[in-house]
Design a protein around this motif. Structure first.
Motif, PDB file in Angstrom:
ATOM      1  N   ARG A  22       0.820  -1.212   0.000  1.00  8.06           N
ATOM      2  CA  ARG A  22       0.000   0.000   0.000  1.00  8.06           C
ATOM      3  C   ARG A  22       0.858   1.267   0.000  1.00  8.06           C
ATOM      4  NH1 ARG A  22      -5.698   0.203   2.090  1.00  8.06           N
ATOM      5  NH2 ARG A  22      -6.272   2.401   2.090  1.00  8.06           N
ATOM      6  N   SER A  23       2.084   1.162   0.418  1.00  8.21           N
ATOM      7  CA  SER A  23       2.953   2.334   0.531  1.00  8.21           C
ATOM      8  C   SER A  23       3.649   2.698  -0.781  1.00  8.21           C
ATOM      9  CB  SER A  23       4.018   2.082   1.610  1.00  8.21           C
ATOM     10  OG  SER A  23       5.004   1.180   1.137  1.00  8.21           O
ATOM     11  N   ILE A  24       3.543   1.845  -1.789  1.00  6.20           N
ATOM     12  CA  ILE A  24       4.297   2.063  -3.034  1.00  6.20           C
ATOM     13  C   ILE A  24       3.806   3.311  -3.767  1.00  6.20           C
ATOM     14  CG2 ILE A  24       4.843   1.099  -5.311  1.00  6.20           C
ATOM     15  CD1 ILE A  24       4.760  -1.675  -4.060  1.00  6.20           C
ATOM     16  N   ILE A  25       4.758   4.101  -4.253  1.00  2.93           N
ATOM     17  CA  ILE A  25       4.476   5.298  -5.041  1.00  2.93           C
ATOM     18  C   ILE A  25       4.644   4.952  -6.519  1.00  2.93           C
ATOM     19  CG2 ILE A  25       5.273   7.631  -5.618  1.00  2.93           C
ATOM     20  CD1 ILE A  25       6.314   7.876  -2.772  1.00  2.93           C
ATOM     21  N   TYR A  26       3.734   5.471  -7.348  1.00  2.00           N
ATOM     22  CA  TYR A  26       3.813   5.239  -8.797  1.00  2.00           C
ATOM     23  C   TYR A  26       4.036   6.572  -9.514  1.00  2.00           C
ATOM     24  CZ  TYR A  26       2.182   0.508  -7.990  1.00  2.00           C
ATOM     25  OH  TYR A  26       2.081  -0.796  -7.563  1.00  2.00           O
ATOM     26  N   TYR A  27       4.855   6.517 -10.544  1.00  2.00           N
ATOM     27  CA  TYR A  27       5.155   7.694 -11.358  1.00  2.00           C
ATOM     28  C   TYR A  27       5.106   7.285 -12.826  1.00  2.00           C
ATOM     29  CZ  TYR A  27       7.990  11.446 -13.450  1.00  2.00           C
ATOM     30  OH  TYR A  27       8.460  12.472 -14.238  1.00  2.00           O
ATOM     31  N   GLN A  28       4.208   7.919 -13.553  1.00  2.00           N
ATOM     32  CA  GLN A  28       4.001   7.594 -14.965  1.00  2.00           C
ATOM     33  C   GLN A  28       3.751   6.092 -15.160  1.00  2.00           C
ATOM     34  OE1 GLN A  28       7.366   9.309 -17.044  1.00  2.00           O
ATOM     35  NE2 GLN A  28       6.621  11.403 -16.734  1.00  2.00           N
ATOM     36  N   GLY A  29       2.968   5.547 -14.228  1.00  2.00           N
ATOM     37  CA  GLY A  29       2.569   4.152 -14.309  1.00  2.00           C
ATOM     38  C   GLY A  29       3.581   3.156 -13.798  1.00  2.00           C
ATOM     39  N   ARG A  30       4.731   3.631 -13.315  1.00  2.00           N
ATOM     40  CA  ARG A  30       5.781   2.728 -12.835  1.00  2.00           C
ATOM     41  C   ARG A  30       5.993   2.913 -11.338  1.00  2.00           C
ATOM     42  NH1 ARG A  30      11.177   3.690 -15.266  1.00  2.00           N
ATOM     43  NH2 ARG A  30      10.662   5.842 -14.743  1.00  2.00           N
ATOM     44  N   GLY A  33       9.089   3.958  -5.628  1.00  2.00           N
ATOM     45  CA  GLY A  33       9.501   4.135  -4.245  1.00  2.00           C
ATOM     46  C   GLY A  33       8.361   3.842  -3.295  1.00  2.00           C
ATOM     47  N   THR A  34       8.552   4.195  -2.038  1.00  2.75           N
ATOM     48  CA  THR A  34       7.519   4.014  -1.018  1.00  2.75           C
ATOM     49  C   THR A  34       7.408   5.281  -0.179  1.00  2.75           C
ATOM     50  OG1 THR A  34       9.204   2.962   0.399  1.00  2.75           O
ATOM     51  CG2 THR A  34       7.718   1.503  -0.811  1.00  2.75           C
ATOM     52  N   VAL A  35       6.189   5.593   0.245  1.00  2.00           N
ATOM     53  CA  VAL A  35       6.007   6.752   1.122  1.00  2.00           C
ATOM     54  C   VAL A  35       6.634   6.472   2.478  1.00  2.00           C
ATOM     55  CG1 VAL A  35       3.908   7.546  -0.014  1.00  2.00           C
ATOM     56  CG2 VAL A  35       3.743   5.939   1.903  1.00  2.00           C
ATOM     57  N   ALA A  36       6.980   7.526   3.187  1.00  2.00           N
ATOM     58  CA  ALA A  36       7.580   7.353   4.510  1.00  2.00           C
ATOM     59  C   ALA A  36       6.592   6.704   5.477  1.00  2.00           C
ATOM     60  CB  ALA A  36       8.062   8.691   5.055  1.00  2.00           C
ATOM     61  N   ALA A  37       5.333   7.134   5.408  1.00  3.66           N
ATOM     62  CA  ALA A  37       4.305   6.562   6.288  1.00  3.66           C
ATOM     63  C   ALA A  37       2.942   6.719   5.633  1.00  3.66           C
ATOM     64  CB  ALA A  37       4.311   7.244   7.650  1.00  3.66           C
ATOM     65  N   TYR A  38       2.059   5.744   5.916  1.00  3.08           N
ATOM     66  CA  TYR A  38       0.697   5.790   5.384  1.00  3.08           C
ATOM     67  C   TYR A  38      -0.268   5.820   6.561  1.00  3.08           C
ATOM     68  CZ  TYR A  38      -2.979   5.047   1.946  1.00  3.08           C
ATOM     69  OH  TYR A  38      -4.075   5.207   1.129  1.00  3.08           O
ATOM     70  N   ASP A  39      -0.228   6.928   7.283  1.00  2.00           N
ATOM     71  CA  ASP A  39      -1.071   7.089   8.473  1.00  2.00           C
ATOM     72  C   ASP A  39      -2.180   8.072   8.136  1.00  2.00           C
ATOM     73  OD1 ASP A  39      -2.216   7.487  10.934  1.00  2.00           O
ATOM     74  OD2 ASP A  39      -0.328   7.804  12.002  1.00  2.00           O
ATOM     75  N   VAL A  40      -3.375   7.554   7.894  1.00  2.00           N
ATOM     76  CA  VAL A  40      -4.481   8.406   7.468  1.00  2.00           C
ATOM     77  C   VAL A  40      -5.087   9.189   8.634  1.00  2.00           C
ATOM     78  CG1 VAL A  40      -5.048   6.903   5.540  1.00  2.00           C
ATOM     79  CG2 VAL A  40      -6.117   6.497   7.766  1.00  2.00           C
TER      80      VAL A  40
END
Length: 481
Positions: A22-30, A33-40
Motif C-alpha cells: 500500500r505504501s508504493i508510489i507510482y510515477y508515470q505508471g511505474r 519508491g515508497t512513502v515514509a508513512a501511510y497514516d491516514v
C-alpha cells in the motif's frame, strides 16, 4: 479495505507485506519508491514523500523478492534529480547532491517529480547521508541482479563520480573523516552530532567501498586513486580513535592535555573531565566495547549510537575483535539498548540542562523520545545483519521475538518512547514504512544469511590499514585491538 483492518485475522508478516504494498508510489505508471508513512489519522506533512534513506530497507526487501524493477526505477529517477552543474547560488543544491526526498506532483494532467534537498525541511539542513545510501543501494542492486551494467552506464558513472567529488574534494579539514553539520543524517534535528559523527563516517566508508567496485577506471582514474588513498586512512582512523573499551578508557583517563607536535598522544586534546567516567566505568562490560559517537577537537562523544556501530560491523569497518565486542556490549546491556522494543537509536539520553543546551529545548527530542534515545524498529534489520555477520544470531532472534509481539498490534509506529521503549512515540506516525520493512528484512536475513552480501564487504587488506596507521597524525595507539 481500511488500513486498520490489514492485520485482522492475518498473521503479522502477511499484514506487513500488505501494508508495504500500500505504501508504493507510482510515477508515470511505474513503481518508483515508497512513502515514509501511510497514516491516514494524521496530517501527512512530508511523510507522503519517498525519502532516500527510508527507502533503503524497502529496496532491499524488493531485491530479495525479485522485484528489481521498483529499485531500478528509483535509482534512475533519483539520479535525474541530481544537480549536474556547478551552482554559485548559496540557496541552490550543490552539484552531485542526491535529494533527501521527492514526491510525485500532477499539474494539468502532467506528472513530474519534485525534489527536496533540505530547502523545505525543518531547520533547512541538507542531508549528507542520501548520497551515501544511494551509492550503497546501487551496489546492492548490482549484487542482487548479478548485473553491473546499470552502474556502468555513463550517466550512473557520472553520478557516482559527482558524489565522490563532493566527499573527496579539497576541504577545511585534516582528518580522513567527513566534516558535516548537525542533522545531516537519520538524526535530522539538533542533537550535538556536528563535526565527524560516527553514522556518516561509516556510511562514507561503505559508499567508498561500493563506488570502488562500480567505477570503471577509464576516465575515473583520479577518483579511483583518491578512493584507494582515503579508504585505509579512514578505516584506520575510525578503528583507532573512535574505539572505546575498558583498556582504551584507562588510557584516556591518564591523558595529558595541551600536547604539541608529532609525539602527542592525546591527539585531539580531549579533556578528561569532559567525559562521564564513572558512568562509563560502571556501564562498560569487561569484554565489551563500541565506537564513539563523534571525535574531533576536544570532543569525544561517548554516547552509543546504534546505526553507526551496527553498520560498522556489517560493512567490515570494525575489526572482527571490535565487532564481537560491540555485540557483547549489546548482549550485556540488553535492557538499556533493546529493552521492550529494538532498538535505541542512541544511549543514554540527553537530560536536564544538557538536553536544553544541546537540543535547544527541542520538544520532539525530549529525553528518551525520538532521536534523543527513542527506540526505532527500523534498526532491527541492521541488528539482524550484524548478528549474522558475527554469528551471534540468537540476539537478533530474541529482538525479533520482542518486536513481533507488539509491532502489528501497535500499527507499526515510527518510534517508541521511554527508557524501555514501552510507549508508542508521542509524535510517531503509524504504518511507518521503514518500521515495516525493518522487521521484514530482519526476518529475511535470519532465514537466509546469504542475503547479507548485498550490504556487506570483504575485509580491507590488513597491510593497507597497517600502513595507514603509520601515517596517522601522531603515534599509533597501543590500546587499539
Amino acid at each position: 479495505m481500511q488500513i486498520n483492518e490489514l492485520l485482522t485475522d492475518e498473521n503479522i508478516e502477511e499484514g506487513a507485506w500488505k501494508a508495504l504494498e500500500r505504501s508504493i508510489i507510482y510515477y508515470q505508471g511505474r513503481p518508483i519508491g515508497t512513502v515514509a508513512a501511510y497514516d491516514v489519522s494524521i496530517e501527512a506533512l512530508n511523510y507522503d514523500q519517498c525519502f532516500i534513506r527510508d527507502f533503503v530497507s524497502s529496496a532491499l526487501i524488493f531485491l530479495l523478492k525479485g522485484r528489481t524493477d521498483i529499485v531500478r526505477n528509483f535509482l534512475e529517477e533519483t539520479l535525474k534529480l541530481q544537480p549536474k552543474e556547478r551552482q554559485l547560488d548559496a540557496y541552490k543544491p550543490g552539484r552531485g547532491l542526491i535529494p533527501a526526498s521527492f514526491k510525485v506532483v500532477s499539474n494539468n494532467g502532467q506528472e513530474y517529480l519534485e525534489a527536496d534537498f533540505g530547502e523545505h525541511a525543518i531547520a533547512r539542513v541538507t542531508p549528507v547521508d542520501s548520497c551515501l545510501w544511494w551509492i550503497i543501494l546501487l551496489r546492492a542492486y548490482a549484487i542482487a541482479t548479478k548485473d553491473f551494467s546499470l552502474a556502468h552506464q555513463p550517466e550512473f558513472q557520472k553520478g557516482i563520480r559527482l558524489i565522490m567529488e563532493i566527499c573527496l574534494a579539497n576541504r577545511f579539514d585534516m582528518y580522513p573523516t567527513l566534516l558535516v553539520p548537525d542533522g545531516a543524517c537519520m538524526i535530522d534535528r539538533r542533537m550535538g552530532i556536528y563535526g565527524h559523527p560516527l553514522e556518516l563516517q561509516v556510511l562514507f566508508y561503505a559508499a567508498l567501498r561500493a563506488a570502488r567496485e562500480m567505477l570503471i577506471c577509464q576516465g575515473n582514474q583520479d577518483v579511483v586513486a583518491a578512493i584507494d588513498n582515503r579508504l585505509p586512512l579512514l578505516c584506520a582512523h575510525i578503528r583507532q580513535h573512535y574505539w572505546i573499551d575498558i583498556n582504551r578508557l584507562n588510557a584516556i583517563y591518564r591523558f595529558k592535555s595541551e600536547e604539541y607536535g608529532k609525539t602527542a598522544v592525546n591527539l585531539f586534546n580531549i579533556y578528561v573531565d569532559s567525559l562521564p567516567y564513572y558512568e562509563l566505568d560502571k556501564w562498560l562490560p569487561r569484554k565489551g566495547g563500541y565506537l564513539a559517537g563523534n571525535v574531533g577537537p576536544s570532543q569525544l562523544d561517548t554516547r552509543f549510537f546504534a546505526l553507526g556501530n551496527l553498520m560498522a560491523i556489517v560493512s567490515d569497518l570494525a575489526t572482527e575483535e571490535q565487532s564481537q565486542a560491540i555485540m557483547t556490549l549489546i548482549e550485556d546491556r540488553w535492557d538499556d539498548l533493546v529493552g521492550d522494543m529494538p532498538m535505541k537509536i542512541c544511549f543514554p539520553a540527553l537530560e536536564d540542562e544538557e538536553y536544553r543546551i544541546v537540543t535547544g529545548c527541542d520538544p520532539k527530542n525530549i529525553p528518551w523520545s525520538y532521536h534523543n534515545a527513542g527506540s526505532w524498529p527500523v534498526l532491527m534489520w541492521m541488528l539482524a545483519a550484524a548478528s549474522v555477520k558475527t554469528n551471534r544470531t540468537s540476539l537478533a532472534r530474541k529482538a525479533i521475538e520482542i518486536a513481533q509481539a507488539r509491532l502489528g498490534e501497535d500499527e507499526w509506529p515510527e518510534y517508541y518512547d521511554g527508557k524501555k521503549g514501552r510507549l508508542i512515540g508521542k509524535q510517531a506516525r503509524k504504518y511507518q514504512t521503514w518500521s515495516i520493512t525493518g522487521f521484514l528484512l530482519a526476518k529475511e536475513l535470519m532465514a537466509n544469511p546469504s542475503y547479507l552480501q548485498l550490504v556487506s564487504f570483504d575485509e580491507l587488506p590488513p597491510e593497507a590499514v597497517s600502513r595507514a596507521c603509520e601515517f596517522e597524525i601522531g603515534s599509533v595507539d597501543p590500546c587499539v585491538p
